[in-house]
Design a protein around this motif. Structure first.
Motif, PDB file in Angstrom:
ATOM      1  N   TRP A 120       0.850  -1.198   0.000  1.00  0.00           N
ATOM      2  CA  TRP A 120       0.000   0.000   0.000  1.00  0.00           C
ATOM      3  C   TRP A 120       0.884   1.245   0.000  1.00  0.00           C
ATOM      4  CZ3 TRP A 120      -5.078  -0.400  -0.784  1.00  0.00           C
ATOM      5  CH2 TRP A 120      -5.701  -1.617  -0.509  1.00  0.00           C
ATOM      6  N   CYS A 121       0.504   2.253  -0.750  1.00  0.00           N
ATOM      7  CA  CYS A 121       1.305   3.482  -0.821  1.00  0.00           C
ATOM      8  C   CYS A 121       1.131   4.333   0.433  1.00  0.00           C
ATOM      9  CB  CYS A 121       0.900   4.328  -2.024  1.00  0.00           C
ATOM     10  SG  CYS A 121       1.196   3.495  -3.574  1.00  0.00           S
ATOM     11  N   GLU A 122      -0.121   4.361   0.939  1.00  0.00           N
ATOM     12  CA  GLU A 122      -0.401   5.267   2.060  1.00  0.00           C
ATOM     13  C   GLU A 122      -1.048   4.488   3.207  1.00  0.00           C
ATOM     14  OE1 GLU A 122      -1.850   9.456   0.604  1.00  0.00           O
ATOM     15  OE2 GLU A 122      -2.890   7.897  -0.504  1.00  0.00           O
ATOM     16  N   HIS A 123      -0.894   5.026   4.399  1.00  0.00           N
ATOM     17  CA  HIS A 123      -1.548   4.393   5.553  1.00  0.00           C
ATOM     18  C   HIS A 123      -3.067   4.359   5.355  1.00  0.00           C
ATOM     19  CE1 HIS A 123       1.884   3.649   8.138  1.00  0.00           C
ATOM     20  NE2 HIS A 123       2.397   4.764   7.648  1.00  0.00           N
ATOM     21  N   PHE A 124      -3.606   5.393   4.706  1.00  0.00           N
ATOM     22  CA  PHE A 124      -5.041   5.428   4.408  1.00  0.00           C
ATOM     23  C   PHE A 124      -5.171   5.608   2.900  1.00  0.00           C
ATOM     24  CE2 PHE A 124      -4.368   6.912   8.719  1.00  0.00           C
ATOM     25  CZ  PHE A 124      -5.283   6.164   9.448  1.00  0.00           C
ATOM     26  N   ALA A 125      -5.358   4.502   2.209  1.00  0.00           N
ATOM     27  CA  ALA A 125      -5.284   4.534   0.744  1.00  0.00           C
ATOM     28  C   ALA A 125      -6.446   5.308   0.132  1.00  0.00           C
ATOM     29  CB  ALA A 125      -5.283   3.114   0.205  1.00  0.00           C
ATOM     30  N   GLU A 126      -6.160   5.913  -1.023  1.00  0.00           N
ATOM     31  CA  GLU A 126      -7.182   6.646  -1.761  1.00  0.00           C
ATOM     32  C   GLU A 126      -7.916   5.687  -2.710  1.00  0.00           C
ATOM     33  OE1 GLU A 126      -5.552  10.000  -3.770  1.00  0.00           O
ATOM     34  OE2 GLU A 126      -7.466  11.070  -3.835  1.00  0.00           O
ATOM     35  N   GLN A 127      -9.100   6.104  -3.134  1.00  0.00           N
ATOM     36  CA  GLN A 127      -9.967   5.201  -3.932  1.00  0.00           C
ATOM     37  C   GLN A 127      -9.271   4.541  -5.127  1.00  0.00           C
ATOM     38  OE1 GLN A 127     -11.274   5.852  -7.173  1.00  0.00           O
ATOM     39  NE2 GLN A 127     -12.453   3.934  -7.236  1.00  0.00           N
ATOM     40  N   PRO A 128      -8.492   5.256  -5.942  1.00  0.00           N
ATOM     41  CA  PRO A 128      -7.907   4.566  -7.109  1.00  0.00           C
ATOM     42  C   PRO A 128      -7.029   3.377  -6.704  1.00  0.00           C
ATOM     43  CG  PRO A 128      -7.718   6.940  -7.364  1.00  0.00           C
ATOM     44  CD  PRO A 128      -8.190   6.703  -5.962  1.00  0.00           C
ATOM     45  N   GLU A 129      -6.274   3.542  -5.612  1.00  0.00           N
ATOM     46  CA  GLU A 129      -5.416   2.441  -5.180  1.00  0.00           C
ATOM     47  C   GLU A 129      -6.263   1.269  -4.647  1.00  0.00           C
ATOM     48  OE1 GLU A 129      -2.599   3.301  -2.028  1.00  0.00           O
ATOM     49  OE2 GLU A 129      -1.431   1.506  -2.486  1.00  0.00           O
ATOM     50  N   ILE A 130      -7.334   1.597  -3.965  1.00  0.00           N
ATOM     51  CA  ILE A 130      -8.213   0.550  -3.425  1.00  0.00           C
ATOM     52  C   ILE A 130      -8.846  -0.231  -4.577  1.00  0.00           C
ATOM     53  CG2 ILE A 130     -10.239   0.094  -1.991  1.00  0.00           C
ATOM     54  CD1 ILE A 130      -9.677   2.944  -0.717  1.00  0.00           C
ATOM     55  N   GLU A 131      -9.292   0.502  -5.583  1.00  0.00           N
ATOM     56  CA  GLU A 131      -9.917  -0.167  -6.737  1.00  0.00           C
ATOM     57  C   GLU A 131      -8.884  -1.046  -7.464  1.00  0.00           C
ATOM     58  OE1 GLU A 131     -11.572   2.467  -9.666  1.00  0.00           O
ATOM     59  OE2 GLU A 131     -12.928   0.927 -10.427  1.00  0.00           O
ATOM     60  N   ARG A 132      -7.664  -0.546  -7.576  1.00  0.00           N
ATOM     61  CA  ARG A 132      -6.603  -1.357  -8.204  1.00  0.00           C
ATOM     62  C   ARG A 132      -6.371  -2.643  -7.417  1.00  0.00           C
ATOM     63  NH1 ARG A 132      -3.806   3.373  -8.806  1.00  0.00           N
ATOM     64  NH2 ARG A 132      -2.329   2.922  -7.140  1.00  0.00           N
ATOM     65  N   TYR A 133      -6.346  -2.484  -6.094  1.00  0.00           N
ATOM     66  CA  TYR A 133      -6.119  -3.646  -5.217  1.00  0.00           C
ATOM     67  C   TYR A 133      -7.209  -4.696  -5.415  1.00  0.00           C
ATOM     68  CZ  TYR A 133      -6.189  -6.306  -0.811  1.00  0.00           C
ATOM     69  OH  TYR A 133      -6.223  -7.307   0.127  1.00  0.00           O
ATOM     70  N   LEU A 134      -8.465  -4.265  -5.415  1.00  0.00           N
ATOM     71  CA  LEU A 134      -9.561  -5.234  -5.529  1.00  0.00           C
ATOM     72  C   LEU A 134      -9.559  -5.899  -6.906  1.00  0.00           C
ATOM     73  CD1 LEU A 134     -12.235  -3.289  -3.470  1.00  0.00           C
ATOM     74  CD2 LEU A 134     -11.039  -5.380  -2.809  1.00  0.00           C
ATOM     75  N   ASN A 135      -9.192  -5.153  -7.934  1.00  0.00           N
ATOM     76  CA  ASN A 135      -9.046  -5.773  -9.269  1.00  0.00           C
ATOM     77  C   ASN A 135      -7.900  -6.770  -9.276  1.00  0.00           C
ATOM     78  OD1 ASN A 135     -10.856  -4.721 -11.616  1.00  0.00           O
ATOM     79  ND2 ASN A 135     -10.526  -2.967 -10.274  1.00  0.00           N
ATOM     80  N   HIS A 136      -6.839  -6.434  -8.566  1.00  0.00           N
ATOM     81  CA  HIS A 136      -5.696  -7.347  -8.464  1.00  0.00           C
ATOM     82  C   HIS A 136      -6.122  -8.669  -7.810  1.00  0.00           C
ATOM     83  CE1 HIS A 136      -1.763  -8.943  -7.421  1.00  0.00           C
ATOM     84  NE2 HIS A 136      -2.131  -8.972  -6.148  1.00  0.00           N
ATOM     85  N   VAL A 137      -6.913  -8.560  -6.741  1.00  0.00           N
ATOM     86  CA  VAL A 137      -7.372  -9.767  -6.037  1.00  0.00           C
ATOM     87  C   VAL A 137      -8.207 -10.635  -6.986  1.00  0.00           C
ATOM     88  CG1 VAL A 137      -8.804 -10.620  -4.130  1.00  0.00           C
ATOM     89  CG2 VAL A 137      -7.301  -8.638  -3.780  1.00  0.00           C
TER      90      VAL A 137
END
Ligand code: NA7
Length: 550
Positions: free
Chosen positions: A86-103
């Motif tokens: 994770w880039c930030e302690h509190f991730a922003e929406q684009p990173e969260i969406e990327r993560y869920l697509n990755h999963v």
């Protein structure tokens, strides 16, 4: 293991799948993974054009976690945890969406996911013990088990303001944000609502817009999120400590890493108390609830001292004293509502292009083609942003057209508020589960929702192993659990003005929609259900309709 699909049930044709999951949010993706892993045939229907659920729809500028990224993320796979930085302690929406697509990609789930499939009807067929689902485009499917992972914050609420549909400019709800970016540059923008979403988007719009007018009905006790990038050393620590992190999260009542404090506000003299308040102000996210003085949420005096500390901070940041006073809550204590966390929010009101309209002084009278009329006159806008919240808890389930045994609709069964067992099932609706729905959590949602998914999956395996194909909670178990939730409401630090009681939606029954019992208690109750051989449920074979409790 014999998959259930394809067995003879005395039905003209077997269900299309064993498990149909609705909703590709963090809970639904996990449920799909678990169902497939356990050997069931499973599909997932999702209304949106991508996966992510809340984190797909709430793609407005500034949308981010208020829970630490690594505590919100999946913990079912150590490899997944370790390989995602994770880039930030509190991730922003684009990173969260990327993560869920990755999963979804990593676990090869995409071929089971149908996007753009909004369920409009779900009907239980008693003789065959299956659910038939219809989507908005008319397509249908049938499933032995229906898992509605439709979320608690997934139905955006638009207040019934006269003339709302007359507005001729662009309109957006934070919870229905378009996939194409909205350009605020040089525009006259209004934001209605100052809850967690409003206070996240307001500072970012202010950077771009020619003018930003914030329509605030009630201010909230906003405190800094205190976000920051995760350093390489922190990253290494997180990856090395997976087991320890998981252990803390599993034993924490609310599913956070934050540790409770061991002192009450009265244990410290004023100077030390002030220093501790300062420490809390600088602490990350929800530690301000969990690691605060033990009495701050429960004792009026302690709470008032902390509120006065925040109020002084606001007065110190906002240069116009009249504006500062309007931003300080007068109607509720800290923690009585879900507190928003902010980054540069109060500072925004020092910008020359930002103004605040206090709707308690000058309520909205009407919306016109050009803008918003209050008791003070009309202001014209190019864009209106609705940050006006959600039909929390029951909203999505009650809109899915769910019809259970004997033609009973979920809307009828829940006409006085949700009735559940473990926040997972409701009587009269066999083979329907709703992890992550009402009565699910009070804390870091994915942790509780994941526990519920695990229990749902274990239950399906239990049924399969014993030759059952139908499971329905006993009404007495539902009654006991719902009464426990209602008792918890009386002890909750959240007040009835919180949307956790449904009171933000006109006409909605005032009922507590969370489970304040905490995770360890949820685990214990689940263990008890299993140890008792699922006595809280009626297990049946649809072919011969014989029942058993073991
Ligand atoms: P919230 O927290 O429910 O906030 C909704 C905001 O909209 C809040 O400020 C409301 O004011 C305001 N509101 C609602 N109706 C009206 C009308 N009729 N006129 C003016 N203002 C209105 O929703 P959020 O989306 O911000 O946050 C939801 C959750 O998402 C959050 O808790 C996190 O878990 C993530 P009110 O306070 O009711 O006077």
């Amino acid at each position: 293991m014999t998959p259930l699909t394809g067995r003879a049930y005395g039905h003209p044709r077997p269900p299309d799948v064993d498990v149909l999951v609705v909703g590709a949010g963090i809970t639904g993706i996990y449920q799909l993974y678990r169902a497939l892993e356990a050997g069931f045939s499973a599909e997932l229907w999702e209304a949106g054009g991508g996966v992510g659920g809340t984190w797909y729809w709430n793609r407005y500028p500034g949308a981010r976690f208020d829970s630490e990224s690594y505590t919100y993320a999946y913990l079912f796979s150590k490899e997944l945890f370790e390989e995602w930085s994770w880039c930030e302690h509190f991730a922003e929406q684009p990173e969260i969406e990327r993560y869920l697509n990755h999963v979804v990609d990593r676990f090869d789930l995409d071929r089971h996911i149908h996007l753009g499939a909004r369920v409009t009807a779900a009907t239980y067929d008693e003789p065959s013990g299956t659910w038939t689902l219809t989507a908005g485009d008319g397509s249908t499917t049938s499933a032995r088990f229906l898992v509605a992972a439709t979320g608690v914050l997934s139905v955006p609420y638009f207040p019934d303001i006269p003339g709302r549909h007359d507005f001729g400019g662009e309109s957006y709800h934070t919870g229905l944000w378009p996939t194409t970016p909205v350009d605020f540059t040089g525009k006259r923008v209004a934001v209605i609502g100052t809850g967690s979403s409003g206070v996240q988007i307001i500072p970012l719009i202010a950077e771009e817009a020619a003018s930003l007018t914030v329509y605030q009905r009630t201010p909230n006790w906003c405190t800094p999120l205190n976000n920051g990038p995760i350093t390489a050393a922190e990253q290494a620590h997180l990856q090395a400590e997976f087991e320890a992190i998981k252990e803390i999260l599993d034993t924490s009542p609310a599913g956070f890493l934050h540790q409770p404090h061991d002192r009450a506000s009265t244990d410290d003299p004023p100077a030390e108390r002030r220093a501790f308040f300062e420490k809390m102000w600088r602490s990350p996210g929800f530690s301000k609830l969990i690691s605060h003085y033990t009495d701050v949420l429960f004792d009026d005096r302690a709470n008032a001292q902390w509120c006065e500390f925040i109020a002084d901070k606001v007065r110190g940041i906002v240069r116009d004293p009249a504006v500062a006073e309007k931003l300080i809550p007068k109607d509720h204590r800290f923690g009585e509502k879900r507190p928003p966390f902010v980054t540069g929010y109060y500072e925004t009101y020092n910008k020359p292009n930002v103004s605040l309209v206090d709707l308690q002084e000058t309520p909205i009278v009407d919306m016109t083609a050009a803008g918003i009329e209050t008791a003070d006159g009309v202001r014209e806008f190019d864009i209106v942003v609705w940050a006006t919240g959600f039909d929390f808890g029951t909203g999505a389930l009650l809109r899915m057209g769910i019809v259970g045994r004997g033609g009973l609709t979920l809307a009828e069964h829940w006409s006085e508020g949700p009735r559940t067992f473990l926040g997972i099932q409701t009587a009269g609706f066999p083979n329907l589960f709703f992890p992550g729905g009402p009565h699910a959590a009070a804390g870091n949602n994915p942790r509780y929702n994941g526990d519920q998914v695990d229990f749902v999956t274990d239950t399906l395996v239990h049924l399969r192993d014993r030759g059952y194909d139908s499971v329905e909670v006993e009404p007495t178990a539902e009654q006991r659990w719902t009464a426990m939730i209602d008792r918890g409401a009386a002890k909750s630090t959240f007040g009835e003005i919180s949307y956790y009681f449904g009171t933000n939606i006109p006409g909605k029954p005032k009922k507590y929609l969370l489970n304040s019992g905490g995770r360890p208690k949820l685990f214990a109750m689940i263990d008890e259900v299993v140890a008792n051989g699922y006595k809280a449920f009626r297990l049946a074979r649809s072919a011969d309709s014989s029942t058993s409790s073991a």
